[in-house]
Scaffold this motif. Structure first.
Motif, PDB file in Angstrom:
ATOM      1  N   THR A 147       0.682  -1.156   0.230  1.00 15.20           N
ATOM      2  CA  THR A 147       0.005  -0.019   0.065  1.00 15.20           C
ATOM      3  C   THR A 147       0.607   1.231  -0.050  1.00 15.20           C
ATOM      4  O   THR A 147       1.997   1.160   0.458  1.00 15.20           O
ATOM      5  CB  THR A 147      -0.765  -0.064   1.310  1.00 15.20           C
ATOM      6  N   THR A 148       0.448   2.397  -0.453  1.00 17.70           N
ATOM      7  CA  THR A 148       1.038   3.670  -0.513  1.00 17.70           C
ATOM      8  C   THR A 148       0.879   4.371   0.935  1.00 17.70           C
ATOM      9  O   THR A 148       1.358   5.329   1.147  1.00 17.70           O
ATOM     10  CB  THR A 148       0.707   4.343  -1.642  1.00 17.70           C
ATOM     11  N   HIS A 149      -0.188   3.913   1.798  1.00 15.07           N
ATOM     12  CA  HIS A 149      -0.327   4.452   3.045  1.00 15.07           C
ATOM     13  C   HIS A 149       0.485   3.817   4.316  1.00 15.07           C
ATOM     14  O   HIS A 149       0.575   2.560   4.209  1.00 15.07           O
ATOM     15  CB  HIS A 149      -1.895   4.245   3.270  1.00 15.07           C
ATOM     16  N   GLN A 207       2.948   3.331  13.180  1.00 15.35           N
ATOM     17  CA  GLN A 207       2.761   3.312  11.755  1.00 15.35           C
ATOM     18  C   GLN A 207       3.978   3.018  10.906  1.00 15.35           C
ATOM     19  O   GLN A 207       4.920   3.799  11.512  1.00 15.35           O
ATOM     20  CB  GLN A 207       2.098   4.612  11.297  1.00 15.35           C
TER      21      GLN A 207
END
Length: 450
Positions: free
Chosen positions: A402-404, A428
């Motif tokens: 994912t890009t998040h 995160q």
């Protein structure tokens, strides 16, 4: 002919960079200018006018500056004689005002980018103010330096320079690398501490008397403490700088880690009060946050001075490229920095291959994630390390998929960070660089096909 301060300052910076040093820092230039002007300002005055602590200038910045200039001039340079010596040097040299960083370079001798960067290497890039902070701190009684960074970030190279600096102060440097210890050493606290004491004894060139101090009735922790206090620190008059590399290896053995880390903390506490212990100073090097539960009062990770080594920034990559003799555009430097996340080892590997093989950097980066690319061995090693823990593989697949930012369990996050595979912000996680993202995405995509 009397030279201007500007001419002499330009010469000094050209000489230092030509010998492989970084350009002079702002405060180094201020000190040199004041000395050249012969204003008679004290270090206390200079510190006060520029927002620095006097001890930082007197014990760190100034000695380092005069040593840098002494090395390039070939004579002992100090605050009093610097103008005379540098003016004489200027008379015999022609300095390019447009490209001072390229002046006086001797032919470049390449060296392997693997492992510790040699002490005299022009390819070592200082990450100011980390080095100066370490040199200053290690002179203090009861010093405890904690150097933390992921793999391949330059921790061991910095540790080697701290020990070299310590030796220049007539201290006794002792270096213990836990990755060199056999697996048997980690099977019990007693085996580990006997190995620990034997190594320190040998590096201090003393006769081993471990058996004389070891007493089963008082226990291993007390025995090792008595050995240090009653023998090693009694025999050695000058400070001992004890550097322990790869301390994070202890984390894999929670019981052993609690014993040993609590012992190190207790020794550090003793440096406040007991004369013999005051001779002991510590450098602790590790690649991840502590992920085993430790009593706050028994942990060495919440005392002393913390040094976090960060990746190279644009300017540091630019300086390193110049030292390799490469004329890269700003766009190429930016591309390399972002692609490998500024990781020192990965930057050096690219620049080294570009020079050795005479291949444009752009071409190397286009093939970087392939099995024939310049990073193939390193990527295979990272893959192997990752595959030792199937849960870690699953976690990393989530991050690169994912890009998040991905919410991550703390232990997994710490391990991925220590490998250099991820950046962590709170709980995160994101991939640490585009190289890893692309390689692991391609690898796991191929695995799914099979």
């Amino acid at each position: 002919m009397v030279k201007s301060v500007e001419e002499i300052l330009e010469l000094a910076e050209a000489l230092v960079t030509a010998k492989g040093g970084n350009p002079l820092s702002y405060i180094q230039k201020v000190i040199l200018i004041e000395a050249l002007l012969e204003t008679k300002k004290t270090y206390d005055q200079i510190a006060d006018e520029n927002g620095y602590s006097p001890s930082y200038l007197k014990n760190g910045v100034a000695p380092h500056l005069w040593q840098l200039l002494s090395d390039v001039v070939g004579e002992k340079v100090n605050k009093i004689n610097c103008r005379c010596l540098l003016e004489r040097e200027l008379e015999t040299r022609t300095v390019s005002k447009n490209f001072p960083e390229l002046v006086f370079y001797e032919p470049i001798i390449l060296e392997s980018p693997e492992g510790q960067v040699p002490l005299n290497s022009i390819f070592y890039i200082e990450r100011s103010p980390s080095e100066l902070m370490c040199y200053q701190e290690i002179q203090n009684q009861g010093a405890l330096l904690r150097i933390k960074a992921p793999r391949k970030m330059g921790k061991t190279s910095l540790m080697a320079r701290i020990l070299d600096y310590a030796e220049q102060q007539n201290y006794h440097p002792v270096r213990l690398s836990l990755h060199r210890a056999s697996s048997l050493v980690f099977t019990s606290t007693e085996k580990f501490l006997r190995w620990f004491c034997a190594n320190v004894t040998q590096q201090l060139h003393l006769e081993s008397k471990i058996d004389e101090f070891w007493d089963e009735d008082v226990g291993t922790l007390v025995s090792s403490s008595l050995y240090f206090q009653g023998y090693l620190l009694e025999e050695i008059q000058q400070p001992i700088v004890l550097a322990i590399d790869e301390v994070n290896q202890l984390f894999e053995y929670p019981s052993l880690a609690r014993d040993v880390l609590a012992l190190l903390r207790s020794w550090h506490e003793e440096t406040r009060d007991i004369s013999n212990w005051k001779k002991l100073r510590f450098v602790i090097v590790y690649s991840t946050d502590i992920y085993i539960p430790l009593d706050t009062n028994k942990s060495p990770f919440n005392v002393g001075t913390a040094i976090d080594l960060h990746p190279f920034n644009f300017n540091q990559v630019k300086i390193l490229a110049q030292r390799y003799g490469l004329k890269l555009t700003e766009q190429e430097i930016q591309q390399l920095t972002e692609f490998v996340g500024g990781f020192p080892y990965l930057v050096r590997l690219a620049l080294d291959h570009s020079v050795r093989r005479n291949i444009p950097l752009q071409q190397l980066l286009e093939q970087a994630t392939s099995d024939t690319g310049i990073y193939s061995d390193h990527l295979h090693e990272q893959l192997w390390l990752l595959q030792q823990d199937p849960d870690l593989v699953t976690a990393y697949q989530q991050i690169i998929g994912t890009t998040h930012p991905v919410k991550m369990e703390q232990l997994k996050a710490f391990k991925l960070k220590s490998m250099g595979l991820a950046h962590i912000n709170g709980n995160q996680a994101i991939p640490s660089c585009e190289l890893y993202r692309q390689y692991f995405q391609d690898y796991f995509r191929e695995m799914i096909k099979f």
